[in-house]
Design a protein around this motif. Structure first.
Motif, short mmCIF file in Angstrom:
data_model
loop_
_atom_site.label_atom_id
_atom_site.label_comp_id
_atom_site.label_asym_id
_atom_site.label_seq_id
_atom_site.Cartn_x
_atom_site.Cartn_y
_atom_site.Cartn_z
N ASP A 75 0.82 -1.20 0.00
CA ASP A 75 0.00 0.00 0.00
C ASP A 75 0.86 1.26 0.00
O ASP A 75 0.53 2.25 -0.64
CB ASP A 75 -0.95 -0.01 1.20
N ARG A 76 1.98 1.21 0.73
CA ARG A 76 2.87 2.36 0.77
C ARG A 76 3.41 2.67 -0.63
O ARG A 76 3.47 3.82 -1.05
CB ARG A 76 4.03 2.06 1.73
N ILE A 77 3.79 1.61 -1.37
CA ILE A 77 4.31 1.82 -2.73
C ILE A 77 3.22 2.37 -3.64
O ILE A 77 3.46 3.31 -4.42
CB ILE A 77 4.90 0.50 -3.30
N ALA A 78 2.00 1.81 -3.53
CA ALA A 78 0.88 2.30 -4.36
C ALA A 78 0.60 3.77 -4.04
O ALA A 78 0.50 4.61 -4.95
CB ALA A 78 -0.36 1.45 -4.10
N LYS A 79 0.51 4.08 -2.77
CA LYS A 79 0.20 5.45 -2.33
C LYS A 79 1.29 6.44 -2.79
O LYS A 79 0.98 7.49 -3.38
CB LYS A 79 0.08 5.47 -0.80
N GLN A 80 2.55 6.09 -2.54
CA GLN A 80 3.65 7.01 -2.87
C GLN A 80 3.78 7.20 -4.38
O GLN A 80 4.04 8.30 -4.86
CB GLN A 80 4.96 6.50 -2.27
N THR A 81 3.59 6.11 -5.16
CA THR A 81 3.72 6.22 -6.61
C THR A 81 2.62 7.11 -7.18
O THR A 81 2.88 7.99 -8.01
CB THR A 81 3.69 4.82 -7.28
N LEU A 82 1.38 6.90 -6.72
CA LEU A 82 0.27 7.73 -7.21
C LEU A 82 0.45 9.18 -6.78
O LEU A 82 0.18 10.11 -7.56
CB LEU A 82 -1.07 7.17 -6.73
N GLN A 83 0.92 9.39 -5.55
CA GLN A 83 1.16 10.77 -5.08
C GLN A 83 2.22 11.46 -5.93
O GLN A 83 2.08 12.62 -6.31
CB GLN A 83 1.61 10.77 -3.61
N GLN A 84 3.27 10.70 -6.24
CA GLN A 84 4.35 11.25 -7.07
C GLN A 84 3.82 11.61 -8.47
O GLN A 84 4.15 12.67 -9.02
CB GLN A 84 5.47 10.21 -7.17
N LEU A 85 2.99 10.75 -9.04
CA LEU A 85 2.43 11.00 -10.38
C LEU A 85 1.41 12.15 -10.37
O LEU A 85 1.11 12.72 -11.41
CB LEU A 85 1.77 9.72 -10.92
#
Length: 313
Positions: free
Chosen positions: A251-261
């Motif tokens: 979830d951390r990877i999903a959240k951080q990647t979407l936030q970055q995008l």
């Protein structure tokens, strides 16, 4: 290996399909076909001109998906591959940009329930845990060849297990006498490593270690960030990505990647004006969606699930 019916209860089914669906004649990709629950729900919404693409690395899922989707009225393409190859799968099918892409991460109920796949700490079986049974690296290799330091690191990082160091030490001591070949033997070693008082509360004592080894065997976390970025690149403007996660690391990877995008500017904060000209690629849709109490009652395995949706700008 004996045949087993591929059973998997799709989590957040209606919420995820509704979250990524917009056009009955669109192209949708289910990156984790599994038991084809999400795919069947998507196919039911698609017109004959619509196209559903299902990807899975597990041949049992491919067979189950073909059977379950055989009567669909839309165009169906089912591809056996790892979803990290999403770009080349879409290139191979000669699709342009697509309308929706869904990821349902983690292990399927089928993989847990079929004892001989070696995913479950509840059933004795050969140590395996390969999502792609043709891969040549398994849980046996992790448990019997990794150094004590490597074992400690993956059980700490991927299992978030406070007794990681002790479990790694016990694994190394035990395998020096004879290799650890089965899930049952590994569970015994883990139980001996964790003090009795610590075993009384919380989940099964082997749960976190098994999770860690499974993630390592299948490189589950290593492929996520780049795959999510590829998925967003392959969406039409207005297309949607949905990601269902089951533990905090995914979830951390999903959240951080979407936030970055979703970020407009990535310049260092000390610069007085923006020079990067970065434009946001997605808009994240609200807070993550959690399973309803009704769903949790029917399917306790859904309890840690979170669905994140983002729209391509």
């Amino acid at each position: 290996m004996q045949e087993h019916e591929f059973e998997h209860t799709s989590v957040l089914l209606e919420e995820s399909v509704a979250g990524i669906f917009s056009d009955p004649e669109g192209i949708y990709v289910d990156c984790t076909l599994g038991g084809a629950g999400h795919s069947a729900c998507l196919a039911a919404r698609l017109a004959p001109a619509g196209w559903l693409i299902g990807i899975d690395q597990d041949p049992a899922a491919i067979n189950a998906g073909k059977q379950r989707l055989a009567g669909a009225s839309c165009k169906i393409s089912i591809v056996q591959n790892n979803f990290q190859c999403l770009g080349s799968v879409l290139d191979g099918l000669e699709t342009g940009l697509v309308d929706g892409i869904l990821f349902d991460l983690g292990v399927s109920s089928h993989q847990l329930d079929v004892a001989e796949r070696g995913f479950s700490y509840m059933q004795d079986a050969p140590l395996d845990m390969r999502m792609n049974p043709n891969a040549n690296f398994s849980a046996y290799d992790v448990v019997n060849t990794y150094s004590e330091q490597q074992l400690t690191a993956i059980i700490t990082d991927y299992g978030e297990e406070r007794w990681a160091k002790r479990i790694a030490q016990f694994i190394v001591e035990n395998r020096a006498k004879a290799s650890i070949e089965t899930t049952g033997k590994l569970v015994d070693v883990i139980k001996k490593a964790i003090p009795a008082g610590a075993r009384r509360d919380g989940p099964h004592p082997a749960k976190r270690t098994f999770q860690a080894i499974r993630i390592e065997v299948n490189n589950e976390l290593g492929i996520l960030r780049d795959t999510f970025i590829t998925a967003v690149e392959r969406l039409k403007p207005g297309g949607r990505i949905g990601i269902i996660t089951f533990h905090s690391l995914e979830d951390r990877i999903a959240k951080q990647t979407l936030q970055q995008l979703a970020k407009a500017c990535i310049c260092p904060p000390q610069l007085p004006i923006c020079v990067c000209n970065t434009k946001p690629k997605v808009k994240v849709q609200g807070k993550p969606v959690l399973p309803s109490p009704e769903e949790l009652e029917k399917n306790p395995r859904a309890r840690s699930a979170k669905l994140r949706i983002a729209v391509k700008l």
